[in-house]
Design an enzyme around this catalytic site. Structure first.
Site, short mmCIF file in Angstrom:
data_model
loop_
_atom_site.label_atom_id
_atom_site.label_comp_id
_atom_site.label_asym_id
_atom_site.label_seq_id
_atom_site.Cartn_x
_atom_site.Cartn_y
_atom_site.Cartn_z
N GLY A 1 -20.89 56.83 23.74
CA GLY A 1 -21.09 55.45 24.15
C GLY A 1 -19.85 54.71 24.61
O GLY A 1 -18.72 55.19 24.46
N GLU A 2 -20.10 53.54 25.16
CA GLU A 2 -19.03 52.69 25.69
C GLU A 2 -18.88 51.47 24.76
O GLU A 2 -19.76 50.61 24.71
CB GLU A 2 -19.42 52.27 27.12
CG GLU A 2 -18.64 51.13 27.71
CD GLU A 2 -17.11 51.31 27.66
OE1 GLU A 2 -16.61 52.39 27.98
OE2 GLU A 2 -16.42 50.33 27.25
N GLU B 1 -23.36 61.26 16.45
CA GLU B 1 -22.36 62.20 15.97
C GLU B 1 -21.03 61.50 15.73
O GLU B 1 -20.66 60.58 16.46
CB GLU B 1 -22.14 63.30 17.02
CG GLU B 1 -23.40 64.06 17.34
CD GLU B 1 -23.25 65.00 18.54
OE1 GLU B 1 -24.15 65.83 18.72
OE2 GLU B 1 -22.25 64.90 19.26
N SER C 1 -11.67 52.71 23.16
CA SER C 1 -11.52 53.37 24.46
C SER C 1 -12.62 52.90 25.40
O SER C 1 -13.80 52.94 25.05
CB SER C 1 -11.62 54.90 24.27
OG SER C 1 -11.55 55.56 25.50
N SER D 1 -9.89 54.72 30.14
CA SER D 1 -10.15 56.03 30.74
C SER D 1 -10.06 55.88 32.25
O SER D 1 -10.95 55.31 32.86
CB SER D 1 -11.54 56.54 30.33
OG SER D 1 -11.59 56.64 28.93
N CYS E 1 -20.57 58.98 33.66
CA CYS E 1 -19.40 59.65 34.25
C CYS E 1 -19.75 61.12 34.51
O CYS E 1 -20.38 61.77 33.67
CB CYS E 1 -18.19 59.54 33.32
SG CYS E 1 -17.75 57.83 32.97
N1 SAH Z 1 -16.93 55.44 26.79
C1 SAH Z 1 -15.58 55.38 26.40
C2 SAH Z 1 -15.30 56.08 25.08
C3 SAH Z 1 -16.01 57.39 24.84
S1 SAH Z 1 -15.57 58.71 25.92
C4 SAH Z 1 -14.68 55.90 27.50
O1 SAH Z 1 -15.20 56.44 28.46
O2 SAH Z 1 -13.48 55.70 27.39
C5 SAH Z 1 -14.00 59.22 25.22
C6 SAH Z 1 -13.11 59.92 26.23
O3 SAH Z 1 -13.61 61.24 26.55
C7 SAH Z 1 -12.98 59.21 27.58
O4 SAH Z 1 -11.63 59.14 27.98
C8 SAH Z 1 -13.76 60.12 28.48
O5 SAH Z 1 -13.44 59.95 29.82
C9 SAH Z 1 -13.40 61.47 27.92
N2 SAH Z 1 -14.22 62.57 28.39
C10 SAH Z 1 -15.56 62.59 28.57
N3 SAH Z 1 -15.96 63.82 28.99
C11 SAH Z 1 -14.86 64.59 29.09
C12 SAH Z 1 -14.63 65.98 29.44
N4 SAH Z 1 -15.63 66.79 29.79
N5 SAH Z 1 -13.35 66.45 29.39
C13 SAH Z 1 -12.32 65.66 29.01
N6 SAH Z 1 -12.48 64.36 28.66
C14 SAH Z 1 -13.74 63.81 28.70
FE1 SF4 Z 2 -19.00 59.36 28.72
FE2 SF4 Z 2 -17.38 57.25 28.20
FE3 SF4 Z 2 -18.31 57.71 30.69
FE4 SF4 Z 2 -19.99 56.91 28.78
S1 SF4 Z 2 -18.30 55.78 29.63
S2 SF4 Z 2 -20.37 58.49 30.30
S3 SF4 Z 2 -19.16 57.97 26.98
S4 SF4 Z 2 -16.93 59.03 29.49
#
Ligand code: SAH
Ligand code: SF4
Length: 374
Positions: free
Chosen positions: A179-180, A112, A211, A234, A136
């Site tokens: 993804g990361e 997506e 990110s 993050s 996470c």
């Molecule tokens: N994997 C990377 C980039 C994708 S996630 C990362 O974790 O940074 C993009 C952002 O969305 C990250 O800051 C992540 O922590 C946040 N995120 C994921 N789930 C969320 C939620 N339920 N509410 C608010 N932010 C969220």
């Molecule tokens: Fe979600 Fe980013 Fe954590 Fe992966 S690393 S689980 S995409 S918040």
């Protein structure tokens, strides 16, 4: 006007080729096209012609490259695939114009991207992996597990697919989809270079944001790239105990290591890091959390983006009310931290797509509320 999503089907699905997939043409750098042309005993200017057809005119058929000799077009077609997608569809939120693009890869994996128009800019939020292995607690993508890394051509291809349906020219890219990015480092950085190329898509590096959840080797490597991209980390919690509870990555790279890498990144590049901090009521939004956060990031002049949690089914937490989010933001601001609190965008399309609702993190200026305006 209803904010129910409107669904628009794209091309019909075609079966992914059963044989091994060819490399994607969108994933080659200019130097690789030059090498390919010399291997095909072609003059070097052909490389530029091919590049322009792919990255500027964005054709999806080799035959459309009318100034390329047909024998060469045949050889290119034998070696490379010119499109990454077996099918595509998008949903549009009627209230704010946010569009979620659903792309079927050649092997059937689905990913997506999200288009977020805002005032005079338009951002696309791009996936770097199908799924995510980092798990996470609050993230819908993490819940679903990891499928595979995306190829460079699939990362660039998301931009191209989004540009074709965006209401106006895409100006910004955030790698905040599924993804990361640093778990697929080489492919993502190659995509950044392709997207940045002046003779192609030409999105300025400063308009791209990577990110990471805190993959320390990725932060260390990025510091050496001499690229002007934006980096977001993050964080979501200001101490190891809490962070490890909600982000398993913290056990691998605890906060002392993460903050040292961030500090080094800031010193080496002179670039300010943005720390993403998702607010969860009663969990990480107390005054002492704000104070610890200030201690951590102030020495490196870090910025903070506060994001009220988007509800996810499997995570037992809720966003604090706006007043409490604002109080947290003001506490940071009083300590002279540059902070923004983000409004949700694209609710109409994101309800079903878990983590990509968060593409708003990415969003452009109009989605940000500077604390002074609260
Ligand atoms: N994997 C990377 C980039 C994708 S996630 C990362 O974790 O940074 C993009 C952002 O969305 C990250 O800051 C992540 O922590 C946040 N995120 C994921 N789930 C969320 C939620 N339920 N509410 C608010 N932010 C969220
Ligand atoms: Fe979600 Fe980013 Fe954590 Fe992966 S690393 S689980 S995409 S918040």
């Amino acid at each position: 006007m209803s904010d129910a999503p409107q669904k628009t089907e794209g091309r019909n699905a075609t079966e992914a080729a059963p044989q091994a997939l060819k490399p994607l043409a969108w994933g080659l750098l200019p130097a690789e096209w030059k090498a390919a042309c010399s291997e095909f005993r072609q003059p070097v200017f052909r490389a530029k012609q091919i590049w322009k057809w792919l990255q500027q005119r964005r054709v999806i058929s080799w035959d459309a490259m009318t100034d390329i000799p047909s024998a060469l077009r045949d050889r290119l077609a034998e070696r490379y695939d010119i499109t990454a997608w077996a099918d595509d569809a998008y949903e549009q939120s009627a209230d704010d114009g946010v569009r979620k693009l659903l792309l079927g890869c050649r092997d059937g994996v689905r990913i997506e991207s999200v288009i977020i128009p805002a005032r005079d800019q338009c951002t696309v939020c791009i996936s770097t992996q199908a799924g995510c292995a980092f798990g996470c607690a609050f993230c819908a993508t993490g819940k679903c597990g990891f499928e595979r890394n995306l190829e460079t051509g699939e990362i660039v291809g998301q931009f191209i697919a989004a540009a074709a349906i965006a209401p106006r020219r895409l100006t910004h890219i955030v790698f905040m989809g599924m993804g990361e990015p640093f778990a697929n480092y080489d492919n993502v950085l190659k995509a950044v270079r392709i997207l940045n190329d002046f003779d192609g898509i030409a999105i300025g590096a400063r308009r791209m944001t990577l990110s990471t959840c805190g993959v320390v080797p990725g932060i260390e490597r990025l510091a050496t790239e001499n690229l002007q991209v934006e980096l977001s980390v993050s964080l979501h919690a200001p101490n190891d105990e809490l962070r490890s509870k909600i982000m398993p990555v913290n056990k691998r790279w605890p906060m002392a290591q993460l903050m040292a890498a961030c500090d080094n990144y800031t010193r080496t590049t002179g670039r300010v890091i943005t720390f993403e901090y998702t607010l969860v009521d009663g969990l990480n939004n107390l005054p002492e959390h704000a104070d610890r956060l200030i201690e951590l990031i102030k020495p490196m002049r870090g910025r903070v983006n506060l994001i009220p949690l988007s509800p996810v089914e499997h995570f037992d937490g809720v966003a604090p009310d706006m007043e409490s989010c604002e109080a947290f933001a003001r506490r940071l601001q009083k300590a002279a931290i540059n902070v923004t609190l983000r409004r949700s965008k694209g609710k109409g399309v994101t309800a079903a797509c878990g983590q990509l609702r968060l593409s708003r993190l990415a969003a452009a200026a109009s989605a940000q509320i500077p604390v002074s305006d609260l």
